[in-house]
Design an enzyme around this catalytic site. Structure first.
Site, short mmCIF file in Angstrom:
data_model
loop_
_atom_site.label_atom_id
_atom_site.label_comp_id
_atom_site.label_asym_id
_atom_site.label_seq_id
_atom_site.Cartn_x
_atom_site.Cartn_y
_atom_site.Cartn_z
N HIS A 139 0.82 -1.21 0.00
CA HIS A 139 0.00 0.00 0.00
C HIS A 139 0.86 1.27 0.00
O HIS A 139 1.60 1.52 0.95
CB HIS A 139 -0.87 -0.03 1.26
CG HIS A 139 -1.81 1.11 1.39
ND1 HIS A 139 -1.84 1.92 2.50
CD2 HIS A 139 -2.75 1.59 0.56
CE1 HIS A 139 -2.78 2.83 2.36
NE2 HIS A 139 -3.35 2.67 1.18
N ARG A 140 0.78 2.04 -1.06
CA ARG A 140 1.64 3.23 -1.28
C ARG A 140 3.12 2.79 -1.27
O ARG A 140 3.99 3.52 -0.79
CB ARG A 140 1.40 4.32 -0.22
CG ARG A 140 -0.08 4.62 0.01
CD ARG A 140 -0.28 5.75 1.03
NE ARG A 140 -1.68 5.81 1.46
CZ ARG A 140 -2.15 6.58 2.41
NH1 ARG A 140 -1.33 7.39 3.05
NH2 ARG A 140 -3.43 6.57 2.74
N LYS A 162 -6.59 9.76 -7.82
CA LYS A 162 -7.03 10.57 -6.69
C LYS A 162 -7.66 11.89 -7.16
O LYS A 162 -7.94 12.76 -6.32
CB LYS A 162 -5.85 10.89 -5.78
CG LYS A 162 -5.48 9.74 -4.84
CD LYS A 162 -6.53 9.51 -3.77
CE LYS A 162 -6.10 8.51 -2.72
NZ LYS A 162 -7.24 7.95 -1.98
N ASP A 198 -0.87 6.24 -5.33
CA ASP A 198 -1.90 7.27 -5.55
C ASP A 198 -1.38 8.27 -6.58
O ASP A 198 -0.22 8.68 -6.51
CB ASP A 198 -2.18 7.99 -4.23
CG ASP A 198 -2.60 7.01 -3.15
OD1 ASP A 198 -3.67 6.41 -3.29
OD2 ASP A 198 -1.83 6.83 -2.19
N GLU A 226 -4.13 4.10 -8.25
CA GLU A 226 -5.31 4.76 -7.70
C GLU A 226 -5.38 6.20 -8.19
O GLU A 226 -4.48 7.02 -7.92
CB GLU A 226 -5.34 4.75 -6.16
CG GLU A 226 -6.66 5.40 -5.70
CD GLU A 226 -6.90 5.47 -4.22
OE1 GLU A 226 -6.17 4.85 -3.43
OE2 GLU A 226 -7.86 6.19 -3.86
N ASP A 276 0.25 -2.23 4.34
CA ASP A 276 1.47 -1.43 4.53
C ASP A 276 2.67 -2.33 4.85
O ASP A 276 3.81 -1.88 4.84
CB ASP A 276 1.29 -0.48 5.73
CG ASP A 276 0.14 0.49 5.55
OD1 ASP A 276 -0.10 0.91 4.41
OD2 ASP A 276 -0.53 0.82 6.55
N HIS A 317 -0.44 11.11 -2.39
CA HIS A 317 -1.76 10.77 -1.85
C HIS A 317 -2.66 11.98 -1.62
O HIS A 317 -3.82 12.00 -2.06
CB HIS A 317 -1.60 10.00 -0.54
CG HIS A 317 -2.90 9.59 0.08
ND1 HIS A 317 -3.64 10.41 0.90
CD2 HIS A 317 -3.61 8.45 -0.02
CE1 HIS A 317 -4.73 9.78 1.28
NE2 HIS A 317 -4.74 8.59 0.74
N GLU A 337 0.54 -0.62 -4.69
CA GLU A 337 -0.51 0.37 -4.95
C GLU A 337 0.10 1.75 -4.79
O GLU A 337 0.98 1.95 -3.93
CB GLU A 337 -1.63 0.16 -3.93
CG GLU A 337 -2.84 1.06 -4.11
CD GLU A 337 -2.87 2.29 -3.21
OE1 GLU A 337 -3.87 2.99 -3.25
OE2 GLU A 337 -1.87 2.56 -2.49
O1 G3P Z 1 -6.06 0.63 -1.98
C1 G3P Z 1 -7.05 1.54 -1.66
C2 G3P Z 1 -6.65 2.49 -0.60
O2 G3P Z 1 -5.36 2.95 -0.87
C3 G3P Z 1 -7.60 3.62 -0.49
O3 G3P Z 1 -7.33 4.48 0.56
O4 G3P Z 1 -6.59 6.62 1.48
O5 G3P Z 1 -4.99 4.80 1.30
O6 G3P Z 1 -5.75 5.96 -0.74
P1 G3P Z 1 -6.11 5.52 0.64
CA CA Z 2 -4.46 4.66 -2.18
#
Ligand code: G3P
Ligand code: CA
Length: 270
Positions: A27-28, A130, A56, A128, A255, A69, A54
């Site tokens: 995640h990120r 945004k 953003d 993702e 994460d 993000h 993943e």
């Molecule tokens: O994978 C989806 C998730 O990343 C969405 O929430 O705030 O971390 O972008 P956020």
């Molecule tokens: Ca995200």
């Protein structure tokens, strides 16, 4: 010879009795340890055996796509610039690594091209979006210019119309709609199953990416029956990850990819 025979038997038994391991998506990037949405975080994800990462993505004032993000840079850099009102050159003056530790001092905000270039063969990137649909044309151009195969890419977004526009312009790309669930004091969970299925069909999504809170296995079953994959975010607890594995979730965004990867190994059928 004997042990080779045994391991063949173990493999055979596992293919019959074990539940498939969901993909583990960083995640990120691997953001528990490295600064989110940076090349350092993506590189760490690959070191930590993630199946994908993943990130953003936002459009800058001068039409570049950056991996970031928040809509502004305050939380990460201590200086507030609105990304959509700022040029890439101005954003590149900022340090997006120092907040996470001295060793990341001097880390710059990456462009999407730089992020896509880190993805090893066979690994995936969850892009993702945004912002709004204004990113669709430049994003498709960046994807086209990368060396990635279509099956390495999943486009995700909370805004259903943005994913609809992606599917209309690039039907070969897979999309997954992001949906967070809420439960009120009376115990009612929203959005409802019916409205979710309607949205997924309307935008021709390939997947539903849900928060891990409040989602019911019956909804996961329903979407799977409709030929749609389920993905979940952001799961950092092994016991939650194995629960989604048992529910047949296709990927788990975390994460802490190494922790979750180890937790998912060969969960036996209940
Ligand atoms: O994978 C989806 C998730 O990343 C969405 O929430 O705030 O971390 O972008 P956020
Ligand atoms: Ca995200």
């Amino acid at each position: 010879m004997k042990s080779a025979h045994l391991s063949t038997l173990t493999l055979l038994a596992c293919s019959v009795f074990c539940i498939a391991e969901p993909l583990v998506i960083a995640h990120r990037g691997s953001s528990a340890a490295a600064p989110e949405n940076t090349i350092a975080a993506f590189d760490l994800a690959w070191e930590q055996q993630a199946d994908g990462a993943e990130g953003d993505f936002l459009l800058t004032k001068d039409g570049h796509i950056v991996c970031f993000h928040d809509q502004d840079t305050q939380r990460i850099t201590g200086k507030k610039l609105i990304v959509k009102n700022t040029t890439l050159a101005e954003l590149r003056q900022l340090d997006v690594g120092y907040w996470k530790g001295e060793q990341y001092k001097g880390t710059l905000i990456p462009t999407i091209a730089e992020v896509l270039a880190t993805i090893p063969e066979g690994k995936k990137i969850y892009i993702e979006i945004k912002c709004g649909a204004e990113i669709v044309t430049p994003l498709l151009r960046e994807i086209e210019a990368s060396t990635l195969a279509s099956d390495q890419i999943l486009i995700i977004c909370f805004k259903a119309p943005v994913l609809k526009a992606i599917k209309q312009q690039a039907p070969h790309l897979k999309t997954s709609w992001l949906c967070g669930f809420k439960k009120n004091k009376a115990g009612t969970i929203t959005p409802t199953d019916t409205s979710i299925l309607k949205t997924l069909k309307d935008i021709k999504a390939d997947g539903l990416s849900s928060s891990h809170q409040h989602i019911q296995p019956s909804l996961i079953k329903q979407i799977q029956t409709a030929g749609i994959n389920h993905h979940v975010w952001t799961v950092n607890e092994p016991s939650i990850a194995t629960r989604f594995q048992q529910w047949g979730t296709g990927s788990i965004t975390t994460d802490k990819p190494l922790l979750i990867k180890n937790a998912l190994k060969a969960v036996p059928t209940p």
